[in-house]
Design a protein around this motif. Sequence first.
Motif, PDB file in Angstrom:
ATOM      1  N   THR A 260       0.826  -1.296   0.144  1.00 54.94           N
ATOM      2  CA  THR A 260       0.109   0.003  -0.107  1.00 54.94           C
ATOM      3  C   THR A 260       0.814   1.250  -0.031  1.00 54.94           C
ATOM      4  O   THR A 260       0.623   2.218  -0.865  1.00 54.94           O
ATOM      5  N   THR A 261       1.841   1.505   0.933  1.00 59.09           N
ATOM      6  CA  THR A 261       2.668   2.493   0.933  1.00 59.09           C
ATOM      7  C   THR A 261       3.471   2.595  -0.218  1.00 59.09           C
ATOM      8  O   THR A 261       3.540   3.821  -0.779  1.00 59.09           O
ATOM      9  N   LEU A 262       3.985   1.554  -0.725  1.00 61.42           N
ATOM     10  CA  LEU A 262       4.796   1.505  -2.129  1.00 61.42           C
ATOM     11  C   LEU A 262       3.986   2.206  -3.164  1.00 61.42           C
ATOM     12  O   LEU A 262       4.428   2.712  -4.065  1.00 61.42           O
ATOM     13  N   GLY A 263       2.737   1.572  -3.362  1.00 66.88           N
ATOM     14  CA  GLY A 263       1.777   1.617  -4.382  1.00 66.88           C
ATOM     15  C   GLY A 263       1.282   2.942  -4.411  1.00 66.88           C
ATOM     16  O   GLY A 263       1.075   3.651  -5.603  1.00 66.88           O
ATOM     17  N   PHE A 264       0.857   3.394  -3.415  1.00 61.00           N
ATOM     18  CA  PHE A 264       0.429   4.893  -3.198  1.00 61.00           C
ATOM     19  C   PHE A 264       1.265   6.052  -3.280  1.00 61.00           C
ATOM     20  O   PHE A 264       1.322   6.872  -3.881  1.00 61.00           O
ATOM     21  N   TYR A 265       2.656   5.880  -2.727  1.00 62.74           N
ATOM     22  CA  TYR A 265       3.383   6.877  -2.339  1.00 62.74           C
ATOM     23  C   TYR A 265       4.760   6.957  -3.108  1.00 62.74           C
ATOM     24  O   TYR A 265       5.512   7.845  -2.915  1.00 62.74           O
ATOM     25  N   LEU A 266       5.383   5.802  -3.620  1.00 65.28           N
ATOM     26  CA  LEU A 266       6.813   5.487  -3.776  1.00 65.28           C
ATOM     27  C   LEU A 266       7.069   6.715  -5.157  1.00 65.28           C
ATOM     28  O   LEU A 266       7.824   7.164  -5.205  1.00 65.28           O
ATOM     29  N   PHE A 267       5.986   6.525  -6.259  1.00 73.07           N
ATOM     30  CA  PHE A 267       6.130   7.245  -7.559  1.00 73.07           C
ATOM     31  C   PHE A 267       6.098   8.886  -6.851  1.00 73.07           C
ATOM     32  O   PHE A 267       7.076   9.561  -7.199  1.00 73.07           O
ATOM     33  N   PRO A 268       5.318   9.411  -5.996  1.00 75.05           N
ATOM     34  CA  PRO A 268       5.328  10.814  -5.667  1.00 75.05           C
ATOM     35  C   PRO A 268       6.265  11.186  -4.824  1.00 75.05           C
ATOM     36  O   PRO A 268       7.030  12.362  -4.863  1.00 75.05           O
ATOM     37  N   PHE A 269       7.004  10.051  -4.173  1.00 79.88           N
ATOM     38  CA  PHE A 269       8.125  10.286  -3.212  1.00 79.88           C
ATOM     39  C   PHE A 269       9.358  10.546  -4.289  1.00 79.88           C
ATOM     40  O   PHE A 269      10.239  11.391  -3.997  1.00 79.88           O
ATOM     41  N   PHE A 270       9.479   9.556  -5.409  1.00 77.69           N
ATOM     42  CA  PHE A 270      10.554   9.683  -6.089  1.00 77.69           C
ATOM     43  C   PHE A 270      10.502  11.026  -6.873  1.00 77.69           C
ATOM     44  O   PHE A 270      11.594  11.768  -7.158  1.00 77.69           O
ATOM     45  N   THR A 271       9.402  11.604  -7.231  1.00 76.37           N
ATOM     46  CA  THR A 271       9.287  12.914  -8.048  1.00 76.37           C
ATOM     47  C   THR A 271       9.275  14.063  -7.367  1.00 76.37           C
ATOM     48  O   THR A 271       9.368  15.114  -8.070  1.00 76.37           O
ATOM     49  N   SER A 272       8.833  13.852  -5.984  1.00 79.86           N
ATOM     50  CA  SER A 272       8.556  15.188  -5.296  1.00 79.86           C
ATOM     51  C   SER A 272       9.600  15.232  -4.060  1.00 79.86           C
ATOM     52  O   SER A 272      10.080  16.444  -3.941  1.00 79.86           O
ATOM     53  N   ALA A 273      10.007  14.360  -3.415  1.00 79.57           N
ATOM     54  CA  ALA A 273      10.684  14.452  -2.276  1.00 79.57           C
ATOM     55  C   ALA A 273      12.331  13.985  -2.716  1.00 79.57           C
ATOM     56  O   ALA A 273      13.364  14.938  -2.149  1.00 79.57           O
ATOM     57  N   ALA A 274      12.266  13.308  -3.390  1.00 79.31           N
ATOM     58  CA  ALA A 274      13.727  12.818  -3.974  1.00 79.31           C
ATOM     59  C   ALA A 274      14.208  13.608  -5.438  1.00 79.31           C
ATOM     60  O   ALA A 274      15.336  13.682  -5.477  1.00 79.31           O
ATOM     61  N   GLY A 275      13.302  14.132  -5.783  1.00 80.56           N
ATOM     62  CA  GLY A 275      13.755  15.326  -7.040  1.00 80.56           C
ATOM     63  C   GLY A 275      14.154  14.274  -8.308  1.00 80.56           C
ATOM     64  O   GLY A 275      14.807  14.865  -9.190  1.00 80.56           O
ATOM     65  N   LEU A 276      13.416  13.031  -8.681  1.00 81.88           N
ATOM     66  CA  LEU A 276      14.045  12.508  -9.737  1.00 81.88           C
ATOM     67  C   LEU A 276      13.011  12.799 -10.728  1.00 81.88           C
ATOM     68  O   LEU A 276      11.792  12.897 -10.580  1.00 81.88           O
ATOM     69  N   PRO A 277      13.367  12.881 -12.098  1.00 76.36           N
ATOM     70  CA  PRO A 277      12.680  12.912 -13.176  1.00 76.36           C
ATOM     71  C   PRO A 277      11.500  11.703 -13.367  1.00 76.36           C
ATOM     72  O   PRO A 277      11.773  10.823 -12.719  1.00 76.36           O
ATOM     73  N   ALA A 278      10.412  11.978 -13.869  1.00 80.34           N
ATOM     74  CA  ALA A 278       9.528  11.037 -13.846  1.00 80.34           C
ATOM     75  C   ALA A 278       9.632   9.814 -14.528  1.00 80.34           C
ATOM     76  O   ALA A 278       9.495   8.626 -14.152  1.00 80.34           O
ATOM     77  N   PHE A 279      10.437   9.918 -15.833  1.00 81.99           N
ATOM     78  CA  PHE A 279      10.877   8.559 -16.438  1.00 81.99           C
ATOM     79  C   PHE A 279      12.146   7.652 -15.547  1.00 81.99           C
ATOM     80  O   PHE A 279      11.876   6.402 -15.639  1.00 81.99           O
TER      81      PHE A 279
END
Length: 437
Positions: A16-35
Amino acid sequence: MLAYGLGDAGTGLAATTLGFYLFPFFTSAAGLPAFIAGSLLTVIKLWDAINDPLIGWMSDHTSSRWGPRLPWMFAAALPLGISLAAIWWVPEGSTLQRTAYYVLMAILLMTAYTSVNLPYAALSTELTPDTAIRTRLNAARFTGSILAGTIGLLIAVFVLREGSGGYLLMGQISGTIAALATLLCCWGLAPYAKKAQRPSGNKEPLLKQLRRIRSNSRFLMVLGLYLLLWFGLQLMQVVALIWLVQVIHVPAGIATLLLLAFNIAALVGLQVWSVLSNRHGRIKALGWGSSIWIAACLLSMTLSPLQESSVLSLIPVIGLIMLVGLGASTAYLIPWSLLPDAIDSDPTRPAGLYTAWMVFGQKLIIGLSMSVFGTLLSLTGYISTKTADGALSSVQQPETALIAIRLCMGLIPAVLVVLGLLLMRRWPDRGAHLHSA
């Protein structure tokens, strides 16, 4: 039932946490590009898929006084908790260095995840031959999973108010719960696992495994259904928070809270579809639940952005999310309640092997799809940030990106669910809910 339900609590919380939050975490908190974020999700799923057949085979050939499954779950409990916490840390360094760290953490996390989840899933076939009890076991399994996921969302509601730093605290709390729940499951199931059915133990090369799977038409149908339903569900999970904040304009803090509506409705749906499956058959229950799911997906395509964030204006959004949860709960219950039937049609009944290949197919397809999703957002101009307002920063996104998000939330999952229903038209379910395997 209680002990078995705890077994999916740890991995369900992680999912649940990975499914809902990991992509937003990568693009918002970790600052990684979407691709890159999408590619990392692909690495997670691909490695998870690659290690499934290996761990499934090793689990089938493990000997202990507690059976072949519990030793794997017990040994992986603490690594699961530690790696689940570590993946939410943002290390110093360049984008390449941060990406390398997340690849390593993903490999460790998903190895531990599979070592718990795959042997555990095989137990639903081995603990009892009764079809109705197997359905109840799977209902207990996913009840535990969704309850744990709901706890994860509640944790996120409070700790993600801290922005980027809240992600690490969420991981630490979630990792602790995941490890403890898995250990409690092992303790509760130990007396029953001793007496459970054991796999034959015959070694089988890869090509023979593939021939066995190809000749089992029931398993191929269940596998196809699982791939279609879970791709739709996982896609909606990844895009849900982004859809709420960027498309519907729900404030980031409130959006995290609204995700609870999905878990609550899915929890209710599990009980409803479990009862209806045992009374009327699993395929009928699948049809009823999927119809609700498809309708909710299509409605999400037409929902307009909020003009204000009052409680009254949020009611349609909450109602829509609950409809998705009610219908999508069939994706948790029905494929896994049908899997034992497919395993029983094989004379040797290698539950670990079939469970491994079912999960392998699911993760392989979803992993590739997540990479496509991240690339699609990048191509349509999706804007990543380096700071998080709550779980996700609200940014003015280009119209092309908003359309892509709507398609991933609505039309694409609806089409996948329809294909799943068409696939199961010939399943021999008549009266199966009334008999033992």
